[in-house]
Design a protein around this motif. Structure first.
Motif, PDB file in Angstrom:
ATOM      1  N   VAL A 153       0.846  -1.192   0.000  1.00 52.42           N
ATOM      2  CA  VAL A 153       0.000   0.000   0.000  1.00 52.42           C
ATOM      3  C   VAL A 153       0.882   1.242   0.000  1.00 52.42           C
ATOM      4  O   VAL A 153       1.605   1.514   0.963  1.00 52.42           O
ATOM      5  N   ASN A 154       0.823   1.965  -1.097  1.00 54.50           N
ATOM      6  CA  ASN A 154       1.571   3.203  -1.246  1.00 54.50           C
ATOM      7  C   ASN A 154       0.598   4.346  -0.963  1.00 54.50           C
ATOM      8  O   ASN A 154      -0.269   4.661  -1.779  1.00 54.50           O
ATOM      9  N   ALA A 155       0.710   4.926   0.226  1.00 56.84           N
ATOM     10  CA  ALA A 155      -0.225   5.969   0.655  1.00 56.84           C
ATOM     11  C   ALA A 155       0.225   7.310   0.093  1.00 56.84           C
ATOM     12  O   ALA A 155       1.321   7.780   0.383  1.00 56.84           O
ATOM     13  N   ARG A 156      -0.645   7.885  -0.707  1.00 57.48           N
ATOM     14  CA  ARG A 156      -0.296   9.122  -1.412  1.00 57.48           C
ATOM     15  C   ARG A 156      -0.757  10.335  -0.616  1.00 57.48           C
ATOM     16  O   ARG A 156      -1.938  10.447  -0.265  1.00 57.48           O
ATOM     17  N   VAL A 157       0.177  11.235  -0.355  1.00 58.18           N
ATOM     18  CA  VAL A 157      -0.113  12.467   0.379  1.00 58.18           C
ATOM     19  C   VAL A 157      -0.206  13.600  -0.637  1.00 58.18           C
ATOM     20  O   VAL A 157       0.761  13.909  -1.339  1.00 58.18           O
ATOM     21  N   GLU A 158      -1.373  14.256  -0.698  1.00 60.95           N
ATOM     22  CA  GLU A 158      -1.682  15.185  -1.788  1.00 60.95           C
ATOM     23  C   GLU A 158      -1.377  16.656  -1.479  1.00 60.95           C
ATOM     24  O   GLU A 158      -1.791  17.532  -2.237  1.00 60.95           O
ATOM     25  N   THR A 159      -0.675  16.914  -0.399  1.00 60.71           N
ATOM     26  CA  THR A 159      -0.462  18.304   0.013  1.00 60.71           C
ATOM     27  C   THR A 159       0.244  19.139  -1.066  1.00 60.71           C
ATOM     28  O   THR A 159      -0.207  20.240  -1.403  1.00 60.71           O
ATOM     29  N   TYR A 160       1.340  18.629  -1.580  1.00 60.51           N
ATOM     30  CA  TYR A 160       2.078  19.378  -2.605  1.00 60.51           C
ATOM     31  C   TYR A 160       1.353  19.320  -3.944  1.00 60.51           C
ATOM     32  O   TYR A 160       1.351  20.297  -4.701  1.00 60.51           O
ATOM     33  N   TRP A 161       0.731  18.190  -4.245  1.00 56.95           N
ATOM     34  CA  TRP A 161       0.033  18.031  -5.525  1.00 56.95           C
ATOM     35  C   TRP A 161      -1.111  19.036  -5.651  1.00 56.95           C
ATOM     36  O   TRP A 161      -1.312  19.648  -6.706  1.00 56.95           O
ATOM     37  N   LEU A 162      -1.859  19.223  -4.569  1.00 58.40           N
ATOM     38  CA  LEU A 162      -2.984  20.156  -4.582  1.00 58.40           C
ATOM     39  C   LEU A 162      -2.599  21.550  -4.112  1.00 58.40           C
ATOM     40  O   LEU A 162      -3.436  22.467  -4.135  1.00 58.40           O
ATOM     41  N   ASN A 163      -1.347  21.686  -3.665  1.00 52.84           N
ATOM     42  CA  ASN A 163      -0.862  22.960  -3.121  1.00 52.84           C
ATOM     43  C   ASN A 163      -1.745  23.441  -1.961  1.00 52.84           C
ATOM     44  O   ASN A 163      -2.099  24.615  -1.872  1.00 52.84           O
ATOM     45  N   ARG A 164      -2.057  22.494  -1.081  1.00 51.00           N
ATOM     46  CA  ARG A 164      -2.809  22.802   0.132  1.00 51.00           C
ATOM     47  C   ARG A 164      -2.066  22.188   1.314  1.00 51.00           C
ATOM     48  O   ARG A 164      -1.726  21.013   1.270  1.00 51.00           O
ATOM     49  N   VAL A 207       8.306   9.503  -5.276  1.00 51.25           N
ATOM     50  CA  VAL A 207       8.007  10.799  -5.882  1.00 51.25           C
ATOM     51  C   VAL A 207       7.785  10.595  -7.370  1.00 51.25           C
ATOM     52  O   VAL A 207       8.102   9.544  -7.930  1.00 51.25           O
ATOM     53  N   LEU A 208       7.231  11.612  -8.007  1.00 52.86           N
ATOM     54  CA  LEU A 208       7.167  11.628  -9.459  1.00 52.86           C
ATOM     55  C   LEU A 208       8.522  12.024 -10.025  1.00 52.86           C
ATOM     56  O   LEU A 208       9.400  12.497  -9.292  1.00 52.86           O
ATOM     57  N   VAL A 209       8.680  11.849 -11.328  1.00 50.45           N
ATOM     58  CA  VAL A 209       9.887  12.313 -12.005  1.00 50.45           C
ATOM     59  C   VAL A 209      10.104  13.793 -11.673  1.00 50.45           C
ATOM     60  O   VAL A 209       9.160  14.593 -11.718  1.00 50.45           O
ATOM     61  N   PHE A 255       3.884   8.224  -0.834  1.00 51.62           N
ATOM     62  CA  PHE A 255       4.016   8.860  -2.142  1.00 51.62           C
ATOM     63  C   PHE A 255       3.665  10.330  -1.985  1.00 51.62           C
ATOM     64  O   PHE A 255       2.556  10.662  -1.562  1.00 51.62           O
ATOM     65  N   VAL A 256       4.607  11.218  -2.336  1.00 51.55           N
ATOM     66  CA  VAL A 256       4.371  12.660  -2.223  1.00 51.55           C
ATOM     67  C   VAL A 256       4.602  13.300  -3.590  1.00 51.55           C
ATOM     68  O   VAL A 256       5.670  13.869  -3.855  1.00 51.55           O
ATOM     69  N   PRO A 257       3.620  13.208  -4.485  1.00 47.60           N
ATOM     70  CA  PRO A 257       3.795  13.809  -5.814  1.00 47.60           C
ATOM     71  C   PRO A 257       3.875  15.322  -5.730  1.00 47.60           C
ATOM     72  O   PRO A 257       3.252  15.944  -4.862  1.00 47.60           O
ATOM     73  N   ALA A 258       4.674  15.903  -6.631  1.00 44.71           N
ATOM     74  CA  ALA A 258       4.883  17.350  -6.750  1.00 44.71           C
ATOM     75  C   ALA A 258       5.816  17.917  -5.695  1.00 44.71           C
ATOM     76  O   ALA A 258       6.095  19.120  -5.700  1.00 44.71           O
ATOM     77  N   GLY A 267      17.457  10.238  -0.708  1.00 46.82           N
ATOM     78  CA  GLY A 267      16.700   9.295   0.097  1.00 46.82           C
ATOM     79  C   GLY A 267      15.468   8.731  -0.577  1.00 46.82           C
ATOM     80  O   GLY A 267      14.770   7.894   0.001  1.00 46.82           O
ATOM     81  N   VAL A 268      15.176   9.161  -1.814  1.00 44.83           N
ATOM     82  CA  VAL A 268      14.015   8.655  -2.551  1.00 44.83           C
ATOM     83  C   VAL A 268      14.240   7.191  -2.900  1.00 44.83           C
ATOM     84  O   VAL A 268      15.322   6.800  -3.334  1.00 44.83           O
ATOM     85  N   ARG A 269      13.213   6.366  -2.730  1.00 43.13           N
ATOM     86  CA  ARG A 269      13.339   4.931  -3.008  1.00 43.13           C
ATOM     87  C   ARG A 269      12.504   4.472  -4.192  1.00 43.13           C
ATOM     88  O   ARG A 269      12.666   3.343  -4.665  1.00 43.13           O
ATOM     89  N   ARG A 270      11.615   5.313  -4.679  1.00 44.18           N
ATOM     90  CA  ARG A 270      10.792   4.938  -5.846  1.00 44.18           C
ATOM     91  C   ARG A 270      10.464   6.199  -6.641  1.00 44.18           C
ATOM     92  O   ARG A 270      10.097   7.228  -6.065  1.00 44.18           O
ATOM     93  N   ILE A 271      10.601   6.095  -7.960  1.00 39.75           N
ATOM     94  CA  ILE A 271      10.318   7.215  -8.848  1.00 39.75           C
ATOM     95  C   ILE A 271       9.275   6.751  -9.861  1.00 39.75           C
ATOM     96  O   ILE A 271       9.530   5.839 -10.651  1.00 39.75           O
ATOM     97  N   SER A 272       8.103   7.355  -9.821  1.00 45.60           N
ATOM     98  CA  SER A 272       7.025   6.990 -10.735  1.00 45.60           C
ATOM     99  C   SER A 272       6.968   7.968 -11.902  1.00 45.60           C
ATOM    100  O   SER A 272       7.190   9.168 -11.727  1.00 45.60           O
ATOM    101  N   THR A 273       6.639   7.439 -13.078  1.00 47.63           N
ATOM    102  CA  THR A 273       6.494   8.318 -14.239  1.00 47.63           C
ATOM    103  C   THR A 273       5.109   8.944 -14.301  1.00 47.63           C
ATOM    104  O   THR A 273       4.893   9.904 -15.031  1.00 47.63           O
ATOM    105  N   GLY A 274       4.153   8.393 -13.539  1.00 42.82           N
ATOM    106  CA  GLY A 274       2.811   8.955 -13.545  1.00 42.82           C
ATOM    107  C   GLY A 274       2.204   8.958 -14.933  1.00 42.82           C
ATOM    108  O   GLY A 274       2.378   8.016 -15.718  1.00 42.82           O
TER     109      GLY A 274
END
Length: 260
Positions: A135-146, A192-194, A169-172, A207-214
Motif C-alpha cells: 500500500v503506497n499511501a499518497r499524500v496530496e499536500t504538494y500536488w494540490l498545493n494545500r 516521488v514523481l519524475v 508517495f508525495v507527488p509534486a 533518500g528517494v526509493r521509488r520514482i514513478s512516471t505517472g
C-alpha cells in the motif's frame, strides 16, 4: 524477490505507468521489473477527467487483463473509489486475488484533502483484508498545493505509517531539501514523481526509493501520435516505430500466456 524488495535495492525503483495492455507489455518487455497503472491515462482513455472516481471499472478490467504480465503490477486506484474503508478493502482484495502486487491510494477526494484519520482507516482496512499487498499511501499536500509544508505532509504521512502503509508517495514535492527531510523522517520508502533536472542517482542520494512516471508516458504518447499525423499531413519526416509484425507478435505471445 518481492515487489516490496524492489524498494530496497541499490538505487531507487523506477516505476513506469501504463494505461492499457499494450503499453504495460511494452514496458515489461523493456526490462522493468514492475509496472504501475496511471489513473489519468486510464480515465483519459475512456474520455473522463482524472480523480473523479470514474476509472474504477476500467482499472479493475485492466488489472484482470494484466494478470499474466511478466512483471509486478501496482494499480493507481485514486481514493479507493469510495468513502467506506470496508468497500475499498474488498475492491483491493479482489484485485490481489488476480495477481495485483500493490496499490496507490490518495488522501484527497474530488480535489480536496480528506481528514488523515479517514484515509488511515482505508489503509488499515486494506492491510487487514490483503496483508501482502504493498500500500503506497499518497499524500496530496504538494500536488494540490494545500498545506504544502513538510510539517503538514509528515503529520499526514505518519498517520498512514501507523495504519500499516508500506510506502509514502508525495507527488509534486521536488525541492531537494524537502525530499531529503521527508525521506529521513519517514521509516518507509519515499515515492516521488519524475523531477525534471534530477537524475535517478541524485534523487536516490536524497533518500528517494521509488520514482514513478505517472501520466507522463501517456501524455507523451498522445503528443507522439499527433506528431506522426502532423508529419504525414505536412510532408515532414515521419518517425520510425516498432514494426507491426513485432507489435502483433508481442500481443500474440501475451494471449498465449493468458490462455495457455
Amino acid at each position: 524477490m518481492t515487489f516490496a524488495d524492489l524498494h530496497h535495492g541499490p538505487g531507487p525503483l523506477v516505476l513506469p505507468n501504463a494505461w492499457d495492455v499494450a503499453s504495460a507489455l511494452a514496458l515489461a518487455d523493456a526490462g522493468f521489473p514492475a509496472v504501475g497503472t496511471t489513473s489519468f491515462g486510464v480515465s483519459a482513455a475512456i474520455g473522463t477527467p482524472d480523480a473523479g472516481r470514474t476509472s474504477r471499472r476500467a482499472t479493475e478490467e485492466l488489472v484482470r487483463r494484466l494478470r499474466a504480465l511478466p512483471a509486478y503490477l501496482t494499480a493507481d486506484i485514486e481514493d479507493g473509489y469510495g468513502d467506506d474503508p470496508a468497500e475499498v478493502a474488498d475492491l483491493v482484495a479482489a484485485l490481489v486475488d488476480v495477481g495485483l502486487a500493490g496499490v496507490n491510494i490518495e488522501d484527497s477526494t474530488y480535489g480536496e484533502l480528506v481528514e488523515p484519520a479517514a484515509h488511515a482507516a482505508k489503509v488499515a482496512a486494506i492491510k487487514a483484508a490483503a496483508p501482502g499487498v504493498f500500500v503506497n499511501a499518497r499524500v496530496e499536500t504538494y500536488w494540490l498545493n494545500r498545506d504544502a509544508t513538510v510539517e503538514a505532509t509528515l503529520d499526514r504521512a505518519r498517520a498512514y505509517v501507523d495504519a500499516g502503509a508500506d510506502g509514502i508517495f508525495v507527488p509534486a514535492a521536488t525541492e531537494p531539501a524537502v525530499l531529503e527531510r521527508l525521506a529521513s523522517s519517514l521509516p518507509l520508502p519515499l515515492n516521488v514523481l519524475v523531477v525534471p533536472g534530477r537524475t535517478v542517482q541524485q534523487l536516490g542520494d536524497l533518500g528517494v526509493r521509488r520514482i514513478s512516471t505517472g501520466s507522463l508516458p501517456y501524455r507523451a504518447a498522445i503528443d507522439a501520435a499527433v506528431a506522426v499525423a502532423t508529419a504525414v499531413r505536412d510532408e515532414g519526416d515521419v518517425p520510425s516505430a516498432t514494426p507491426y509484425p513485432e507489435a502483433q507478435a508481442r500481443l500474440e505471445r501475451y494471449a498465449r500466456r493468458l490462455h495457455p
